[in-house]
Enzyme design. Sequence first.
Site, short mmCIF file in Angstrom:
data_model
loop_
_atom_site.label_atom_id
_atom_site.label_comp_id
_atom_site.label_asym_id
_atom_site.label_seq_id
_atom_site.Cartn_x
_atom_site.Cartn_y
_atom_site.Cartn_z
N GLY A 1 0.99 -1.09 -0.18
CA GLY A 1 -0.05 -0.07 0.03
C GLY A 1 0.83 1.20 -0.07
O GLY A 1 2.00 1.27 -0.44
N HIS B 1 4.78 2.50 -7.95
CA HIS B 1 3.88 1.25 -7.97
C HIS B 1 2.92 1.38 -9.19
O HIS B 1 2.71 0.14 -9.64
CB HIS B 1 3.12 1.25 -6.65
CG HIS B 1 3.78 1.08 -5.25
ND1 HIS B 1 3.95 2.07 -4.51
CD2 HIS B 1 4.37 0.15 -4.85
CE1 HIS B 1 4.34 1.64 -3.34
NE2 HIS B 1 4.64 0.57 -3.56
N GLY C 1 9.60 -3.94 -8.86
CA GLY C 1 10.42 -2.89 -9.20
C GLY C 1 12.08 -3.13 -8.77
O GLY C 1 12.32 -3.92 -7.69
N VAL D 1 11.38 3.91 -10.84
CA VAL D 1 10.88 5.25 -11.13
C VAL D 1 11.46 6.38 -10.23
O VAL D 1 11.44 6.09 -8.89
CB VAL D 1 9.22 5.16 -11.08
CG1 VAL D 1 8.87 6.36 -11.39
CG2 VAL D 1 8.89 3.92 -12.14
N SER E 1 7.86 4.87 -0.59
CA SER E 1 6.83 5.43 0.56
C SER E 1 7.58 6.10 1.63
O SER E 1 6.74 6.88 2.46
CB SER E 1 6.12 4.37 0.96
OG SER E 1 5.37 3.39 -0.02
#
Length: 278
Positions: A31, A37, A147, A176, A186
Amino acid sequence: MKIVRSKDDLRTLRRSWIFKGERVAVVPTMGALHAGHLSLVEEARAQADRVIVTIFVNPKQFNNPDDLDGYPRTEDEDAAKLAPYDVDALYVPTPDQIYPEGFATNVRVSGLTEDLEGAHRPGHFDGVATVVSKLFLQTRADVACFGEKDYQQMLLVRRLSQDLDIETEVVGCPTVREEDGLAMSSRNVRLTPEERAIAPALKAEMDRAATAIRRGAEPRVVLDSAKAQIERAGYREVEYLELRDAETLAPAQNLDQPARLLAAAVLGDVRLIDNIPV
């Protein structure tokens, strides 16, 4: 997008796709979704007819209980971010769907996990391997997108899938980055404005080191200098900055084989990781 909370409901949905001969991709997450993501979701959509995104904050991969308690739970915001991406199912299992009462199995991948992140986060990769095994078996996905930002984790998951004959192909997707080069994570939201201004120094010094090594400079000398520069920029500590074989993560002394530069550094109270090909 269906929101699914039990493995039985997920399997019922999955069976209907199998019956139609559809290819399924999964994007496992904890999350707190960001553009990194979402790039995995885009790749999953390109790879398959159906896409499952999973959200499960896995207690087994946290060394520090405070980190687990403080990890953001943002299901509503995450679902809104996924809405434009034509995701078929958002699987948000309750803890008992992953670790039911009496759960006693631990999955460990040897060789790839003892060093680098494994040395600094004991038990972390066992938790990753265990939960990914569960998610692969519950979703029965044909392909999974991970990733490259978490490069060691990606190699671990690929080895896990191969060794256990799980028919899920693991696809690595490029890191990214923000416009200034900082890898999206995050954890970045925890940086103060002052720390956020310092953060790109990690990638900048890694780029300089990689260029010097490609030109024939002695790797150890280059990396020691890069560590000092990163700390001089304002990082509290560089836990590691290593040149490793891109497939085995064994220490690399030269560029006879594809290599990767991997780093972990602490800025304020935030631990950042990154890696680049050399």
